[in-house]
Write a protein that holds these residues in place. Structure first.
Motif, PDB file in Angstrom:
ATOM      1  N   ALA A   1       0.834  -1.199   0.000  1.00  0.00           N
ATOM      2  CA  ALA A   1       0.000   0.000   0.000  1.00  0.00           C
ATOM      3  C   ALA A   1       0.874   1.257   0.000  1.00  0.00           C
ATOM      4  N   PRO A   2       0.369   2.370  -0.533  1.00  0.00           N
ATOM      5  CA  PRO A   2       1.139   3.621  -0.514  1.00  0.00           C
ATOM      6  C   PRO A   2       1.476   4.063   0.909  1.00  0.00           C
ATOM      7  N   SER A   3       2.538   4.829   1.039  1.00  0.00           N
ATOM      8  CA  SER A   3       2.994   5.248   2.371  1.00  0.00           C
ATOM      9  C   SER A   3       1.993   6.164   3.061  1.00  0.00           C
ATOM     10  N   ASP A   4       1.127   6.824   2.280  1.00  0.00           N
ATOM     11  CA  ASP A   4       0.135   7.720   2.882  1.00  0.00           C
ATOM     12  C   ASP A   4      -1.252   7.090   2.919  1.00  0.00           C
ATOM     13  N   ALA A   5      -1.305   5.773   2.816  1.00  0.00           N
ATOM     14  CA  ALA A   5      -2.599   5.086   2.774  1.00  0.00           C
ATOM     15  C   ALA A   5      -3.245   5.010   4.156  1.00  0.00           C
ATOM     16  N   ILE A   6      -4.554   4.917   4.147  1.00  0.00           N
ATOM     17  CA  ILE A   6      -5.320   4.515   5.324  1.00  0.00           C
ATOM     18  C   ILE A   6      -5.746   3.078   5.046  1.00  0.00           C
ATOM     19  N   VAL A   7      -5.072   2.149   5.705  1.00  0.00           N
ATOM     20  CA  VAL A   7      -5.298   0.727   5.462  1.00  0.00           C
ATOM     21  C   VAL A   7      -6.283   0.205   6.503  1.00  0.00           C
ATOM     22  N   VAL A   8      -7.411  -0.295   6.027  1.00  0.00           N
ATOM     23  CA  VAL A   8      -8.450  -0.809   6.914  1.00  0.00           C
ATOM     24  C   VAL A   8      -8.457  -2.330   6.827  1.00  0.00           C
ATOM     25  N   ASN A   9      -8.142  -2.962   7.929  1.00  0.00           N
ATOM     26  CA  ASN A   9      -8.169  -4.422   8.012  1.00  0.00           C
ATOM     27  C   ASN A   9      -9.538  -4.860   8.528  1.00  0.00           C
ATOM     28  N   ASP A  10     -10.313  -5.450   7.638  1.00  0.00           N
ATOM     29  CA  ASP A  10     -11.650  -5.935   7.964  1.00  0.00           C
ATOM     30  C   ASP A  10     -11.501  -7.335   8.546  1.00  0.00           C
ATOM     31  N   VAL A  11     -11.602  -7.441   9.878  1.00  0.00           N
ATOM     32  CA  VAL A  11     -11.280  -8.693  10.572  1.00  0.00           C
ATOM     33  C   VAL A  11     -12.457  -9.088  11.462  1.00  0.00           C
ATOM     34  N   PRO A  12     -13.249 -10.082  11.070  1.00  0.00           N
ATOM     35  CA  PRO A  12     -14.402 -10.469  11.891  1.00  0.00           C
ATOM     36  C   PRO A  12     -14.029 -10.874  13.312  1.00  0.00           C
ATOM     37  N   LEU A  13     -12.921 -11.573  13.486  1.00  0.00           N
ATOM     38  CA  LEU A  13     -12.535 -12.090  14.807  1.00  0.00           C
ATOM     39  C   LEU A  13     -11.392 -11.281  15.408  1.00  0.00           C
ATOM     40  N   LEU A  14     -11.358 -10.010  15.151  1.00  0.00           N
ATOM     41  CA  LEU A  14     -10.283  -9.149  15.660  1.00  0.00           C
ATOM     42  C   LEU A  14     -10.203  -9.213  17.184  1.00  0.00           C
ATOM     43  N   VAL A  15     -11.340  -9.134  17.850  1.00  0.00           N
ATOM     44  CA  VAL A  15     -11.347  -9.147  19.319  1.00  0.00           C
ATOM     45  C   VAL A  15     -10.982 -10.532  19.835  1.00  0.00           C
ATOM     46  N   GLU A  16     -11.586 -11.554  19.230  1.00  0.00           N
ATOM     47  CA  GLU A  16     -11.362 -12.919  19.694  1.00  0.00           C
ATOM     48  C   GLU A  16      -9.901 -13.333  19.563  1.00  0.00           C
TER      49      GLU A  16
END
Length: 394
Positions: free
Chosen positions: A102-117
């Motif tokens: 990704a570009p150095s100025d990107a806002i990278v959104v990780n869509d993670v269903p089990l992020l908390v778990e």
């Protein structure tokens, strides 16, 4: 690059938020899509799944029969963990590849269903949690997946609770209403928080703090906010780092400026300087200038420290980096613990805050007015420490 974690329970509408962030320019990394990709036909991942669970989880088209596989692992903790050991490392590796691309100025959104778990919250600069009440989620699952209500409720119950997700969330995004309302919420979040957060992070600068004096009523969420920030700091500089929540927001029931004060304890200021880059990358850039603590009746007029802020414009932070054993380090912990333990001292401080607020319009004058009270508090707290056997702790 700003790294954002996006999660939410099944049926909460996380995909709708992800789509709106993508429309505004976010780089979306969808963990569900990657989880399918790493076990697609012909991959080593698929071969390992078939070896572990049998050929019956393989469909006629050569792809995994996901319902059949889901039925094998749902409710079977050992089977679920076996599957996760196959999929999760591959997903993490692919996520790292996409993030690096990704570009150095990107806002990278990780869509993670089990992020908390899976305990991933501290690996992101910000965590967004999409919420919806259970009935809304059950209805959506019936409409979009044809899932029976009983099965939907069972799937919901198997995931993290609403309280667990809220504890991990820097931002809660309610999604019970109209899509137009959701779009407005996401748009404001993008414009007012994510974009300036990324810019501050990239330029290694702290978001400016408002010079106006605003004393907030006690917020019971301050300790949880501090815990999330501390987890990110420890991830940046080491899991065994001594990081403490200090200041007024660390004392339950005490009014305070809505600025979370934290303290990182280091053996020397050289170590503080060595940690500066890692802290900046984690969202805590160093504030320029020379910073000192008042020694509070200890020999030596002042003691040097380092001060970091927050790149997040919506969460002001003062991160004090102090040498272990210095007067400033000791007093920060002692005052916090004394005020927590002594209601009379706590009430006196709250009343004094109200007087100073009435007398001073800006934060600088307010801070100067507090100095005589702090000198008296240092004496009283020291007497309390001697009488109770207090010693510094986190």
């Amino acid at each position: 690059m700003l790294k954002v974690g996006l999660t939410g329970g099944i049926g909460a509408g996380k995909s709708a938020v992800s789509a709106r962030l993508a429309e505004r320019g976010a780089v979306i990394i969808d963990a569900d899509r990657l989880a399918r990709e790493v076990v697609a036909a012909g991959t080593e991942g698929q071969a390992e799944v078939v070896a572990a669970f049998g050929a019956e989880v393989l469909g006629a088209d050569g792809e995994l029969d996901r319902p059949a596989l889901g039925a094998r692992v749902f409710g079977d903790e050992e089977a679920r963990r076996r599957l996760e050991k196959i999929i999760h490392p591959r997903v993490r590796a692919r996520t790292a590849e996409l993030t690096d691309a990704a570009p150095s100025d990107a806002i990278v959104v990780n869509d993670v269903p089990l992020l908390v778990e899976t305990g991933l919250a501290a690996s992101y600069h910000l965590v967004l949690v999409v919420t919806a009440d259970e009935e809304t989620r059950v209805r959506r699952l019936a409409e979009t997946r044809g899932m029976p209500a009983e099965q939907a409720r069972s799937r919901i119950a198997a995931q993290a609770t609403a309280a667990q997700r809220a504890a991990a969330a820097d931002v809660l995004i309610p999604n019970d209403g109209r899509l137009a309302d959701l779009d407005a919420l996401v748009g404001a979040l993008w414009r007012d928080r994510l974009v300036p957060f990324e810019e501050n992070l990239r330029h290694r600068r702290a978001a400016p703090q408002d010079s106006r004096l605003v004393i907030a009523e006690p917020d019971p969420s301050w300790p949880a906010q501090a815990d999330r920030l501390i987890a990110r700091i420890r991830r940046a500089v080491g899991a065994d780092a001594q990081v403490s929540h200090i200041g007024s927001t660390a004392v339950p029931g005490l009014p305070a400026k809505d600025i979370v004060d934290l303290m990182l304890a280091v053996p020397t200021l050289d170590r503080a300087d060595q940690a500066a880059d890692a802290l900046a990358a984690a969202g805590f850039p160093r504030r320029q200038g020379e910073w000192f603590d008042n020694a509070r009746n200890v020999p030596g007029a002042t003691w040097p420290k380092r001060l970091h802020g927050s790149a997040d414009p919506a969460r002001p932070v003062n991160l004090h980096v102090r040498v272990i054993g210095s007067p400033g380090w000791r007093f920060a912990l002692l005052m916090r613990d004394h005020l927590r333990a002594d209601k009379a001292a706590r009430d006196d401080y709250a009343a004094a805050k109200e007087r100073w607020r009435a007398e001073h319009a800006d934060a600088g004058a307010y801070a100067e007015a507090k100095e005589p009270w702090f000198d008296r508090e240092a004496t009283a707290a020291e007497a309390w420490a001697q009488s109770t056997g207090w010693h510094p702790g986190p």
